[in-house]
Every structure is written in structure tokens, then in C-alpha cells.
Design a protein around this motif. Structure first.
Motif, short mmCIF file in Angstrom:
data_model
loop_
_atom_site.label_atom_id
_atom_site.label_comp_id
_atom_site.label_asym_id
_atom_site.label_seq_id
_atom_site.Cartn_x
_atom_site.Cartn_y
_atom_site.Cartn_z
N LEU A 54 0.84 -1.20 0.00
CA LEU A 54 0.00 0.00 0.00
C LEU A 54 0.87 1.25 0.00
O LEU A 54 1.98 1.25 0.54
N PRO A 55 0.35 2.34 -0.56
CA PRO A 55 1.05 3.63 -0.42
C PRO A 55 1.21 3.96 1.07
O PRO A 55 0.36 3.57 1.89
N PRO A 56 2.26 4.66 1.45
CA PRO A 56 2.55 4.90 2.88
C PRO A 56 1.39 5.48 3.69
O PRO A 56 1.13 5.03 4.80
N ALA A 57 0.68 6.46 3.15
CA ALA A 57 -0.42 7.07 3.91
C ALA A 57 -1.56 6.08 4.12
O ALA A 57 -2.13 6.00 5.21
N GLN A 58 -1.90 5.31 3.09
CA GLN A 58 -2.95 4.30 3.22
C GLN A 58 -2.53 3.23 4.23
O GLN A 58 -3.33 2.80 5.07
N THR A 99 -7.25 15.32 8.13
CA THR A 99 -8.63 15.71 8.35
C THR A 99 -9.47 14.44 8.45
O THR A 99 -9.06 13.39 7.94
N PRO A 100 -10.63 14.50 9.08
CA PRO A 100 -11.49 13.31 9.14
C PRO A 100 -11.84 12.79 7.74
O PRO A 100 -11.86 11.57 7.53
N GLU A 101 -12.07 13.68 6.81
CA GLU A 101 -12.42 13.25 5.45
C GLU A 101 -11.25 12.54 4.79
O GLU A 101 -11.44 11.51 4.13
N ASN A 102 -10.04 13.07 4.96
CA ASN A 102 -8.86 12.45 4.37
C ASN A 102 -8.61 11.07 4.99
O ASN A 102 -8.28 10.11 4.29
N GLN A 103 -8.78 10.97 6.29
CA GLN A 103 -8.59 9.70 6.98
C GLN A 103 -9.57 8.66 6.46
O GLN A 103 -9.20 7.52 6.18
N ARG A 104 -10.84 9.04 6.30
CA ARG A 104 -11.85 8.10 5.78
C ARG A 104 -11.53 7.67 4.36
O ARG A 104 -11.67 6.50 4.01
N THR A 105 -11.10 8.62 3.53
CA THR A 105 -10.77 8.30 2.14
C THR A 105 -9.59 7.35 2.07
O THR A 105 -9.62 6.36 1.32
#
Length: 71
Positions: free
Chosen positions: A5-9, A33-39
Motif C-alpha cells: 500500500l502507499p505509505p499514507a494508506q 482531516t477526518p475526510e482524508n482519513q476516511r478516504t
């Protein structure tokens, strides 16, 4: 699979699904952000699921794990 997986994911998936961190803690520690975390979490789970579904025999293991998790 997780290692690809990409590092952030990977970071979000490990914190949420392996370590059991809640969304707020994950956002705070990773400065998301909560939205970024969910994505990121959705994309990571989708990528793992898609990879499992393309490997013979893995779908049986995936189904058993999902069933156990929902019990």
C-alpha cells in the motif's frame, strides 16, 4: 499485501484495523482531516479486498475473517 500500500494508506489501515485506534486518534497522530482519513482507509481496504479477490483461495480466507469479525 499491506506492505504494498502507499505509505499514507498503510499508516491509516494499520492504525485503524490492526492497532484499533479510533478515527479521532488516527487523525490527530497522522495530522489528517477526518475526510482524508476516511478516504485513505476506504482506498486501502478496497485495494486489499481487490487483491484478495484476484488470488485463488484467498477469497475463502477473506470470507472467514469477515465472518469472524462480524461475530
Amino acid at each position: 499485501m499491506i506492505d504494498r500500500l502507499p505509505p499514507a494508506q498503510k499508516a491509516v489501515l494499520v492504525m485503524r484495523d490492526v492497532e484499533g485506534a479510533d478515527a479521532a486518534e488516527t487523525c490527530r497522530l497522522l495530522d489528517l482531516t477526518p475526510e482524508n482519513q476516511r478516504t485513505l482507509l476506504h482506498r486501502a481496504r478496497t485495494r486489499i479486498r481487490d487483491e484478495i479477490e484476484t488470488q485463488p483461495g484467498m477469497i475463502v480466507i477473506y470470507a472467514a475473517v469477515r465472518s469472524a469479525a462480524s461475530s
